[in-house]
Scaffold this active site. Structure first.
Site, PDB file in Angstrom:
ATOM      1  N   GLU A   1       0.794  -1.231   0.000  1.00 10.71           N
ATOM      2  CA  GLU A   1       0.000   0.000   0.000  1.00 10.71           C
ATOM      3  C   GLU A   1       0.819   1.270   0.000  1.00 10.71           C
ATOM      4  OE1 GLU A   1      -0.194  -2.466   2.230  1.00 10.71           O
ATOM      5  OE2 GLU A   1      -0.601  -1.738   4.255  1.00 10.71           O
ATOM      6  N   ASN A   2       2.131   1.178   0.229  1.00 11.12           N
ATOM      7  CA  ASN A   2       2.947   2.376   0.095  1.00 11.12           C
ATOM      8  C   ASN A   2       3.276   2.688  -1.366  1.00 11.12           C
ATOM      9  OD1 ASN A   2       4.606   0.062   0.119  1.00 11.12           O
ATOM     10  ND2 ASN A   2       6.418   1.286   0.558  1.00 11.12           N
TER      11      ASN A   2
END
Lengths: 226, 224, 224, 226
Positions: C47-48
């Site tokens: 998700e980064n």
């Protein structure tokens, strides 16, 4: 994983009557002419098309309307060039086609919202105008806004420059326009590109990640660099 | 004789601040870039996804993938960037464009703008990015003829045509004057020598005053 | 003896479909990638801002700018792409991630998930991307110990801890069973040989049944 | 046009007590350590910081809190590592600092909305949870949603890899994370980069356009490629 396909027809046959289709392009840049010309031959009907502009009578989005394939147009620019009526404007007058005209930023943002899982948003654009009529309004952080809902589609038809077999896509200059957001907002995305690569694109060249792309077709256009 | 379109555009170009980000509408506004030297570091934004539009491309150098919002084949200036339409309108709607220069059918005394629907029978609407730009730019200027072909004022008390946005226009450049939209009505800042204050009043609907320091509006001869 | 963490992760890996996009949570879930061969074309999303996370980097090749959401220094697989956090969560929230595999404190019989707030006194909350993932992925799986250290069931009638999302978990992999969350309650699909149906019932709060075709859950010995 | 500045201190002095500051970074990637360490010395107080995580006790965002400079933290990850309380958690318990904890997608999208002129949006994330409490709810297109407002700031402190004098920015791998959106959402954006270039970056390398960047400072970190 290889999303490249030889036959556009085979892929485009998935488009059934009544589908909603998003079509990339701004001016003449980024219009998926290879896909649209084949779609015209396949002739599905009762389509809703989501496209920035249908002003040009010789463009393929306009040709789909002329060919009686389209029942609704969602666009920012519907007015035909010149003083006379375009075929689309004639059909509009006769009530044969429905029109939803949107400010271009609202058009873009509704499509982005459709792909990004944002069911609705407030925007100040359109408030107090004919295009805001009938929409819910609210003053937020001092701004009068209208509520706009996400827009999604069944198929996105996108034109690009290069793509790798995974479905990663690179655009040439302003060919990008609505391509990346439309790809995110549709169940099935078909990209035509001038160059289909076996080797992966370097991550720094990817402007549309593979997850959003289902099929790749070779475009009949020529490469104009990027 | 009033200013021609190039002269109106020239006049507006004089008011742009160095280093600003500017979006130009179709028609007369797009001519403004002809009168901005590159040393001024003004970045023209085009809503199809360019920051840093350069001069129109020569036929030889023209790339059909590199067009502006008016579908002209253009070039990029050093430092230009390209992005998609959602990012472009995030830039516009987010207030990151300093000045938008638009054409108009009518501007009201309270700064309401009508520039997207001429009301022609059976012609379909075309709004493009006009509403986003008019609502969101830090400053909205209008370039237009002061009067219609049948001598009606385009500066009006209330717009008769469908609105683009309310209360957004700050300055109007016409063929005869430079006019600010103030809380006190239209305020002429500059007027061409051949038009008297009385003629300006007669040719303008809605409350208009001359600024106490109203100047003579002179533009150079421009051959294009 | 039940499965160890690696064996639970191995078991979940068997259910991933080739070509799918998968996000792995911290702890046991991130071990799943150890059991997926590259030929399966599974793209791990972090998700980064990564699609296509590869194996953890060797110390020599480690780049502090290339980390996953668990702050591990990682590599990229061929075809990987990188994007900013808004684009990453547009991808997640827009439903473009096929499977999210998360750890959990509790899962309720209706698929409610509690995995972000352990309720420890004075400890501040940490939610990260857990809510976005649980709500938005096409499928949410949970990997967890069947019971707490003091022998309470983590499968419950109603969650006692703050919820991450309602009605989102489809399948649970524990150290003793593979369990689907169905409209009819928990349904054990596989059970390890050393645990009887009765023991499973005793160790589970909330309605649980054995599927008519319930299989033996066997995992290979894994040495890491 | 040249946005490069020699002295970070001179630029950071614009940050007054009570400012809202957005700080990029995810894990150790993209944290503007050069700017934060100088800001700590300047010691403005009563700051609101918007940062993805304050879990690591030795990180500079956490150090600003320890140094009594921060009155409110907007974050996704507040829990200190380990069982004991972090300094931040102690201050939280004593009521010395206010906390707003957000799901990471909502955190990202609220910042993006702040930069994109979207005053508010609906998202299904957080509905029915403690983080959705007190928020307006609505069912849209079949999804239960909460209403979230745009987040804006006074200053964005961003870490990047390369930047040109115009303010165009390129990131290295996952250093990007919150940088591009935070830059759009703040009145003044200060970017530290490892390489400040006289020559413009090629348009295809620009991940944050110049319009969003006000000042460029040379980072004290080393280049890790892109």
């Amino acid at each position: 994983m290889d999303k490249r396909r030889q036959s556009a027809v085979k892929v485009l046959k998935e488009i059934k009557d009544g589908s909603t289709i998003m079509i990339s392009g701004f001016g003449e840049a980024g219009v998926p002419n290879t896909l649209l010309s084949q779609l015209k031959d396949l002739h599905p009907t009762n389509l809703t098309i989501v496209v920035n502009s249908v002003t040009r009578p010789h463009s393929l989005p306009h040709a789909l309307i002329e060919a009686n394939m389209v029942s609704k147009v969602i666009t920012t620019s519907a007015r035909g060039r010149g003083k006379g009526l375009s075929k689309f404007e004639e059909k509009l007058r006769e009530g044969e086609v429905e029109l939803e005209c949107l400010p271009q930023g609202t058009f873009s943002e509704r499509i982005r919202a459709g792909g990004a899982g944002i069911p609705a948003f407030f925007t100040p654009v359109g408030y107090g105008t004919k295009l805001g009529e009938g929409k819910e309004t609210r003053n937020i952080q001092g701004k009068d806004c209208v509520l706009e809902e996400a827009l999604t589609g069944d198929f996105a038809l996108i034109s690009a420059n290069k793509a790798d077999r995974f479905g990663n896509v690179n655009f040439s200059y302003t060919q990008m326009n609505f391509g990346p957001i439309m790809a995110t907002a549709c169940t099935t995305t078909i990209v035509e590109a001038r160059l289909l690569l076996e080797e992966p694109l370097p991550h720094s060249h990817i402007q549309l990640p593979s997850v959003y792309v289902d099929y790749l077709i070779e475009s009949e256009e020529t490469d104009h660099g990027s | 004789m009033g200013l021609d379109k190039s002269q109106i555009a020239w006049r507006a170009a004089q008011d742009l601040k160095n280093g600003s980000v500017v979006n130009l509408g179709l028609g007369t506004p797009v001519l403004v870039s002809n009168f901005v030297e590159s040393s001024r570091d003004i970045f023209f934004q085009s809503e199809n996804g360019i920051l840093g539009v350069g001069p129109e491309a020569t036929q030889k150098a023209a790339n059909p993938d590199l067009v502006d919002a008016g579908s002209r084949k253009v070039t990029l200036i050093p430092g230009a960037s390209i992005f998609d339409s959602a990012a472009s309108f995030a830039m516009i709607r987010g207030g990151h464009v300093d000045v938008t220069i638009l054409g108009a059918f009518e501007v009201s005394v309270s700064g309401d703008l009508a520039n997207w629907d001429s009301g022609a029978a059976d012609k379909a609407p075309l709004v493009g990015g006009a509403m986003d730009l008019a609502v969101s730019a830090k400053t909205t200027w209008v370039l237009m003829q002061h009067n219609t072909k049948d001598n009606k004022s385009r500066l009006v008390k209330d717009c008769s045509l469908p609105l683009t946005a309310k209360n957004c226009v700050e300055r109007i450049y016409t063929d005869i004057a430079v006019i600010d939209v103030t809380s006190d009505g239209f305020l002429a800042r500059e007027l061409i020598p051949s038009v008297s204050e009385e003629e300006l009043r007669n040719r303008t609907s809605g409350n208009i005053k001359l600024a106490s320091d109203c100047c003579v509006l002179n533009a150079p001869n421009i051959t294009s």
